[in-house]
Design an enzyme around this catalytic site. Structure first.
Site, PDB file in Angstrom:
ATOM      1  CG  ASP A  33      -1.642  -5.074   1.560  1.00  0.00           C
ATOM      2  OD1 ASP A  33      -2.715  -5.650   1.311  1.00  0.00           O
ATOM      3  OD2 ASP A  33      -0.740  -5.561   2.252  1.00  0.00           O
ATOM      4  CG  ASP A  37      -2.894   0.466   3.558  1.00  0.00           C
ATOM      5  OD1 ASP A  37      -3.785  -0.018   4.286  1.00  0.00           O
ATOM      6  OD2 ASP A  37      -1.771  -0.029   3.440  1.00  0.00           O
ATOM      7  CB  SER A  82      -4.861  -2.871  12.820  1.00  0.00           C
ATOM      8  OG  SER A  82      -4.328  -3.052  11.549  1.00  0.00           O
ATOM      9  CE  LYS A 115       2.183  -4.593   8.069  1.00  0.00           C
ATOM     10  NZ  LYS A 115       1.579  -5.734   7.368  1.00  0.00           N
ATOM     11  NE  ARG A 136      -4.803  -7.753  13.354  1.00  0.00           N
ATOM     12  CZ  ARG A 136      -3.603  -7.364  13.793  1.00  0.00           C
ATOM     13  NH1 ARG A 136      -3.508  -6.719  14.941  1.00  0.00           N
ATOM     14  NH2 ARG A 136      -2.518  -7.634  13.114  1.00  0.00           N
ATOM     15  CE  LYS A 288       6.278  -3.940  16.498  1.00  0.00           C
ATOM     16  NZ  LYS A 288       6.377  -5.354  16.877  1.00  0.00           N
ATOM     17  CB  CYS A 403      19.803  22.484 -27.990  1.00  0.00           C
ATOM     18  SG  CYS A 403      18.393  21.450 -28.451  1.00  0.00           S
ATOM     19  CB  CYS A 406      18.677  22.924 -32.724  1.00  0.00           C
ATOM     20  SG  CYS A 406      18.521  23.896 -31.210  1.00  0.00           S
ATOM     21  CB  CYS A 427      14.797  23.303 -31.490  1.00  0.00           C
ATOM     22  SG  CYS A 427      15.234  21.780 -30.630  1.00  0.00           S
TER      23      CYS A 427
END
Length: 579
Positions: A33, A37, A82, A115, A136, A288, A403, A406, A427
């Site tokens: 999906d 999309d 949709s 959903k 639909r 919604k 660090c 080092c 380093c």
């Protein structure tokens, strides 16, 4: 150029239509999906930018009009549109602000629902009796599948009570339970891909195969309405769901009535946790506007209602726990915190570590050792922590001041909010990554000179820069674990044989900050020799395609550093640069 854009749009339309045909007609998902999309979103952008290329047959203007010949086609009384799908908070914020502008109010209510990943169905009732059930379809008319709804056990044939509307279109999702899907595969000795495809295929089966359908239990959750008479029977979406429940419809119990973005996002993350626990598939939440009056005022496009949006799971969002944090030293000395997580499985890819970018990000997320986190991974994109849930058994993450490699003091850049080791090639981690970058696939690639070999050579102090690699001999290589005389001989022979490199690969191999392979190609096209590039001015770099002030400065500063000049002069004598 216009013809190229036109061809791109035509190809994109064909690809999307193919995916839609397989999904809507054959019940086969060729792509996720998320990918579908994103393709649709890209097509929208192209059509908006080049309006004169626009056409009425575009997938952006249709909801899906692939019908099977064996079904009668009937019209919906109101369009069954949709939903517009989004995958991030920014898009939801845009939606929220758009609604605020439309209704001209600071506060308004939403109804949020899970959903369901199933098949949309429109069921018409007159005087409380079921008349027909339509798919639909294209949003305006659908296939009449009334003959197949006997497999939907919980769909009422007659509405309960006495106060129902004279005419009522009820919209909902048809789906199969995960447990029933597993049993169906076992009983039929099949390997169906997912419950959604089975639900769609069963609902649209030929009448002759109805005996097969009887073995397939489907369920229906009502989520909305279409046409209703009397028109103002429902005033609130949330209350409408309660009413539908009283009429005998099953309503998804997980919903939320709220008026804030914070609560909407909280509901979304709770749905992530629910995803694995539920006995049916979900792929996000639907947001919604609750007021039916506002819904009508806000309206819809040809394809989507403007008052609703689907916030979908970005491929996958999974929960994990932070077990610890490592601090990695990058090629330029930047320190990057990496969270060690309890393993999570993203569709077969096991993730145990996630980069947290910098100290500021740790504070922003309020991340601690022991925190529970939601991790997002889209396609093959690098995993990212998107939300943190803290608990009482946590330890603060202390960012280092020296660090980790080092032990030299770190320099904090307030503007970039990064800590950096300025010890350079002294380093070991920076040295190792600098050499690795030089011999990477986009640099001076030689088969056999990989990360494991370079790491061993740096740790044993056999090499300090890329030049030292070309001076390796069999005696040194044989001192390393798991390298015999034959392997050592092969490596040395390759180093002697492969000493040619394209100019753009050489530029990339230098490791100039923020200069990737495409920028390297653009630079190489500007100059006919290394000497010409080394003597170029800042102004000349800024004129090169896709190079801005910052990158031009980085290049100019790099080639004017005395150490870099010496290094480039030395290495250009050992290898041959091809122009």
């Amino acid at each position: 150029m216009i013809s190229n854009i036109k061809n791109k749009i035509i190809k994109l339309k064909k690809k999307i239509k193919l995916y839609e045909y397989f999904y809507n007609v054959l019940n086969i998902s060729l792509v996720s999906d998320y990918k579908y999309d994103k393709l649709m979103e890209y097509l929208y952008k192209l059509e908006h930018k080049y309006k004169f290329i626009n056409s009425n047959d575009s997938p952006t203007k249709k909801i899906g009009d692939n019908f099977l010949n064996e079904f009668k086609i009937s019209n919906h009384l109101l369009p069954m549109l949709s939903l517009d799908s989004v995958y991030n908070k920014d898009r939801v914020l845009n939606f929220y602000n758009y609604i605020k502008k439309c209704v001209k109010k600071e506060y308004f209510d939403f109804c949020c629902e899970l959903k369901i990943d199933g098949v949309a169905l429109n069921v018409l009732y007159k005087d409380g009796s079921l008349v027909h059930a339509l798919t639909r379809g294209n949003g305006y008319s659908g296939e009449d599948v009334t003959s197949n709804i006997n497999i939907i056990n919980n769909l009422p044939r007659k509405l309960l009570g006495m106060q129902f509307p004279e005419i009522l279109e009820v919209r909902g999702e048809v789906f199969m339970l995960k447990s029933d899907f597993i049993n169906l595969n076992k009983n039929l000795n099949k390997n169906f891909s997912n419950p959604r495809n089975i639900a769609s295929g069963s609902l649209r089966k030929n009448k002759k195969l109805s005996n097969v359908n009887l073995n397939r239990k489907l369920f229906f959750f009502a989520y909305g309405i279409g046409f209703v008479k009397p028109e103002n029977y429902f005033l609130s979406h949330f209350n409408m769901l309660k009413k539908l429940k009283s009429f005998g419809f099953c309503i998804n119990a997980y919903n939320l009535y709220c008026n804030s973005l914070k609560k909407i996002f909280s509901f979304f993350y709770k749905s992530v946790l629910l995803k694995e626990k539920l006995n049916f598939e979900i792929d996000g939440i639907v947001i919604k506007v609750d007021s039916i009056k506002y819904q009508k005022k806000i309206g819809h496009t040809y394809k989507f209602p403007k008052w609703a949006i689907a916030l979908k799971f970005d491929t996958e969002i999974l929960k994990s726990k932070v077990l610890g944090v490592d601090f990695k030293v990058g090629r330029t000395g930047v320190i990057t915190p990496v969270a060690n997580l309890s393993p999570i499985n993203f569709s077969g890819v096991i993730v145990k570590n996630v980069s947290i970018y910098n100290e500021n990000e740790i504070k922003k997320l309020n991340l601690k050792i022991g925190s529970y986190v939601f991790v997002k991974r889209s396609g093959n994109v690098i995993p990212k922590i998107v939300k943190v849930i803290n608990n009482k058994f946590e330890k603060e993450i202390i960012f280092p001041v020296i660090c980790p490699c080092c032990k030299s003091n770190l320099l904090f850049n307030k503007k970039k909010k990064t800590s950096r080791c300025i010890n350079g090639i002294f380093c070991k981690k920076q040295k190792e990554k600098l050499i690795l970058h030089f011999f990477s696939k986009n640099g001076f690639y030689i088969n056999g000179i990989g990360p494991k070999l370079i790491k061993k050579l740096v740790n044993l102090n056999y090499i300090n820069n890329p030049l030292d690699v070309f001076n390796l001999n069999i005696k040194i290589l044989c001192k390393l674990d798991k390298i015999n005389k034959k392997s050592a001989s092969n490596i040395v022979n390759r180093l002697r044989k492969f000493k040619n490199i394209n100019f753009f690969n050489f530029i990339y191999s230098l490791g100039i900050p923020e200069v990737g392979i495409s920028t390297s190609k653009n630079i190489s096209e500007e100059f006919s020799s290394l000497k010409e590039m080394m003597n170029a001015s800042y102004k000349r770099f800024i004129k090169i395609k896709n190079i801005g002030n910052k990158v031009a400065k980085n290049i100019f500063n790099f080639i004017n550093s005395s150490n870099n000049i010496k290094y480039i002069n030395r290495i250009s004598k050992v290898i041959k640069i091809l122009f």
